[in-house]
Design a protein around this motif. Sequence first.
Motif, PDB file in Angstrom:
ATOM      1  N   TYR A  43       0.836  -1.198   0.000  1.00 40.10           N
ATOM      2  CA  TYR A  43       0.000   0.000   0.000  1.00 40.10           C
ATOM      3  C   TYR A  43       0.872   1.251   0.000  1.00 40.10           C
ATOM      4  O   TYR A  43       0.625   2.197  -0.764  1.00 40.10           O
ATOM      5  N   SER A  47       0.047   3.181  -3.414  1.00 41.39           N
ATOM      6  CA  SER A  47      -1.250   3.842  -3.230  1.00 41.39           C
ATOM      7  C   SER A  47      -1.400   5.121  -4.044  1.00 41.39           C
ATOM      8  O   SER A  47      -2.496   5.431  -4.518  1.00 41.39           O
ATOM      9  N   TYR A  72      -7.854  -2.056  -3.214  1.00 39.81           N
ATOM     10  CA  TYR A  72      -6.920  -2.742  -2.317  1.00 39.81           C
ATOM     11  C   TYR A  72      -7.568  -3.932  -1.620  1.00 39.81           C
ATOM     12  O   TYR A  72      -6.906  -4.947  -1.359  1.00 39.81           O
TER      13      TYR A  72
END
Length: 201
Positions: A43, A47, A72
Amino acid sequence: MATPTCTEPAPTTVGVRTEFQRHVDGLLVRIGAGDAEAFAALYDLTSSRVFGVCRRLIRDVAEAEDVAQEAYLEIWGKAGSFDPGRGAGTGWIMAIAHHRAVDRVRSTEGARRRDTAWTRNAYRRPGDDTPERILAATEVEEIRAAIGRLSEVRQQALVYAFFTDHTYAQASSMLGIPLGTFKSRVRDAVRALRTLLAATS
């Protein structure tokens, strides 16, 4: 949603995965085995790019963030099926984000069409073409002049209902009022506009 700066370096060799891509591949394999720490690391690394993909397709920032989070969740759930031999993990991740964003855009557009159909059916009287005249905007100047004579609240309701891409649910949320209240305002505004347009016919 936090959007950390992506640290991916530029590829140095065409056709060869970068160290970053190999690292992402490894993280996905670990995530597939249930490694939560690997998921957190993934992440942090990706991200900003995932959010960027969503933001390019979805105008609303908060909604784009929601879709990125959904992506996610899907990545976590499907990581076990990721095969580094079939392609780079970065492309696999971005494909999931893109598909999620496209699905949300289609869903929003579908809701907008349903709202439009609902408006036509709910506010039409026998022989009355007010909703169609608003939606088609074939008599722009006449409609603008009539709307300009309405109260600010009624004008606001009509603008959100007919002249934006927002669904009724989105419009009511943006205005901070219940959905039922927004629909009542639209109904009241359409009735008032109907009266004004009838007077000009």
